[in-house]
Scaffold this active site. Structure first.
Site, PDB file in Angstrom:
ATOM      1  N   ASP A   1       0.854  -1.183   0.000  1.00 29.79           N
ATOM      2  CA  ASP A   1       0.000   0.000   0.000  1.00 29.79           C
ATOM      3  C   ASP A   1       0.894   1.238   0.000  1.00 29.79           C
ATOM      4  O   ASP A   1       2.103   1.135   0.230  1.00 29.79           O
ATOM      5  CB  ASP A   1      -0.934   0.007   1.219  1.00 29.79           C
ATOM      6  CG  ASP A   1      -2.224   0.798   0.967  1.00 29.79           C
ATOM      7  OD1 ASP A   1      -2.400   1.332  -0.148  1.00 29.79           O
ATOM      8  OD2 ASP A   1      -3.054   0.873   1.889  1.00 29.79           O
TER       9      ASP A   1
ATOM     10  N   ASP B   1      -1.148   4.942   7.698  1.00 30.95           N
ATOM     11  CA  ASP B   1      -1.584   6.125   8.431  1.00 30.95           C
ATOM     12  C   ASP B   1      -2.180   5.702   9.772  1.00 30.95           C
ATOM     13  O   ASP B   1      -1.504   5.696  10.787  1.00 30.95           O
ATOM     14  CB  ASP B   1      -2.590   6.898   7.568  1.00 30.95           C
ATOM     15  CG  ASP B   1      -2.944   8.264   8.132  1.00 30.95           C
ATOM     16  OD1 ASP B   1      -2.668   8.517   9.321  1.00 30.95           O
ATOM     17  OD2 ASP B   1      -3.507   9.085   7.402  1.00 30.95           O
TER      18      ASP B   1
ATOM     19  N   THR C   1      -6.662   0.039   7.480  1.00 34.52           N
ATOM     20  CA  THR C   1      -6.782  -0.693   6.220  1.00 34.52           C
ATOM     21  C   THR C   1      -5.857  -1.896   6.197  1.00 34.52           C
ATOM     22  O   THR C   1      -6.267  -3.000   5.822  1.00 34.52           O
ATOM     23  CB  THR C   1      -6.471   0.247   5.028  1.00 34.52           C
ATOM     24  OG1 THR C   1      -7.354   1.372   5.086  1.00 34.52           O
ATOM     25  CG2 THR C   1      -6.651  -0.466   3.706  1.00 34.52           C
TER      26      THR C   1
ATOM     27  N   LYS D   1       3.585   6.769   8.673  1.00 35.79           N
ATOM     28  CA  LYS D   1       3.491   7.974   9.496  1.00 35.79           C
ATOM     29  C   LYS D   1       3.722   7.598  10.963  1.00 35.79           C
ATOM     30  O   LYS D   1       3.043   6.714  11.496  1.00 35.79           O
ATOM     31  CB  LYS D   1       2.116   8.633   9.320  1.00 35.79           C
ATOM     32  CG  LYS D   1       1.905   9.184   7.910  1.00 35.79           C
ATOM     33  CD  LYS D   1       0.595   9.944   7.825  1.00 35.79           C
ATOM     34  CE  LYS D   1       0.357  10.479   6.420  1.00 35.79           C
ATOM     35  NZ  LYS D   1      -0.883  11.269   6.340  1.00 35.79           N
TER      36      LYS D   1
ATOM     37  N   TRP E   1       0.334  15.567   5.579  1.00 38.69           N
ATOM     38  CA  TRP E   1      -0.564  15.322   4.462  1.00 38.69           C
ATOM     39  C   TRP E   1       0.274  15.041   3.220  1.00 38.69           C
ATOM     40  O   TRP E   1       0.997  15.910   2.727  1.00 38.69           O
ATOM     41  CB  TRP E   1      -1.453  16.543   4.253  1.00 38.69           C
ATOM     42  CG  TRP E   1      -2.525  16.377   3.213  1.00 38.69           C
ATOM     43  CD1 TRP E   1      -2.661  15.378   2.301  1.00 38.69           C
ATOM     44  CD2 TRP E   1      -3.616  17.271   2.992  1.00 38.69           C
ATOM     45  NE1 TRP E   1      -3.764  15.576   1.523  1.00 38.69           N
ATOM     46  CE2 TRP E   1      -4.379  16.731   1.914  1.00 38.69           C
ATOM     47  CE3 TRP E   1      -4.033  18.462   3.584  1.00 38.69           C
ATOM     48  CZ2 TRP E   1      -5.521  17.358   1.422  1.00 38.69           C
ATOM     49  CZ3 TRP E   1      -5.171  19.073   3.090  1.00 38.69           C
ATOM     50  CH2 TRP E   1      -5.904  18.534   2.030  1.00 38.69           C
TER      51      TRP E   1
END
Length: 200
Positions: A107, A111, A115, A153, A179
């Protein structure tokens, strides 16, 4: 939150460097990739360039679709529940088997980890079901799951991953919570690349 633009060149180099840094070809030795759409598709294809071929040739890339984000007007906001939009099909004997494979789930970003945790849990269920269909005990097939993400992150995660999966967890770049703007989301790729190059 400030935006960090990432270019295709930066992604390509990050993938190349991480395969060498983690010695993925020597230690994990993946023989199947499962890309989480849509952010995992391009990283998985770039990653395949740097992974050693198996006796069957290039490492195959399967795709699954998971959605955590919901649209609200013109904005995407984080959802509360992961939903399957596309999944692997094991109902026909000619479909690819997961058993005994070394599977790298790919992926773009880790974050909240929701998922990835969902993907791992569902794949583990599929593997166990396939083992039972083949007359095996759960875990007998020695199927191994690993994870490759472009960016991790460094922030508290909402979900955890099993230790055996974290033992094969590869993040090309560890970074603060920021972001990220990926090139495949760009409308104007030239200006996007300019912004990405200024960040170097």
């Amino acid at each position: 939150m400030s935006k960090l633009h990432i270019s295709y060149n930066q992604i390509h180099q990050s993938v190349c460097d991480s395969v060498e840094r983690f010695k993925i070809n020597e230690t994990f030795k993946p023989d199947l990739m499962i890309a989480i759409g849509g952010g995992g598709f391009i990283p998985a294809r770039i990653l395949r360039t740097f992974l050693k071929k198996t006796s069957r040739g290039n490492i195959p890339i399967q795709a699954i679709g998971l959605s955590l984000y919901e649209e609200l007007g013109n904005e995407e906001i984080p959802g509360t529940q992961v939903q399957k939009t596309q999944w692997l099909n094991f109902h026909h004997p000619e479909e690819i088997s997961l058993l005994g494979r070394r599977i790298l789930i790919v992926d773009e970003v880790d974050d909240t980890r929701q998922t990835l945790a969902f993907a791992v849990k569902e794949l583990q269920k599929d593997i166990e079901a396939e083992e039972i269909r083949q007359g095996m005990q759960p875990g007998e097939s020695n199927t191994v799951l690993g994870i490759f993400v472009l960016h991790n992150k460094l922030k508290p995660k909402k979900q955890t991953l099993p230790k055996e999966v974290m033992d094969h967890y590869f993040a090309a770049v560890e970074m603060p919570d920021q972001w990220l703007v990926y090139p495949w989301d760009a409308v104007d790729i030239e200006s996007h690349t300019e912004l990405a190059n200024k960040n170097q």
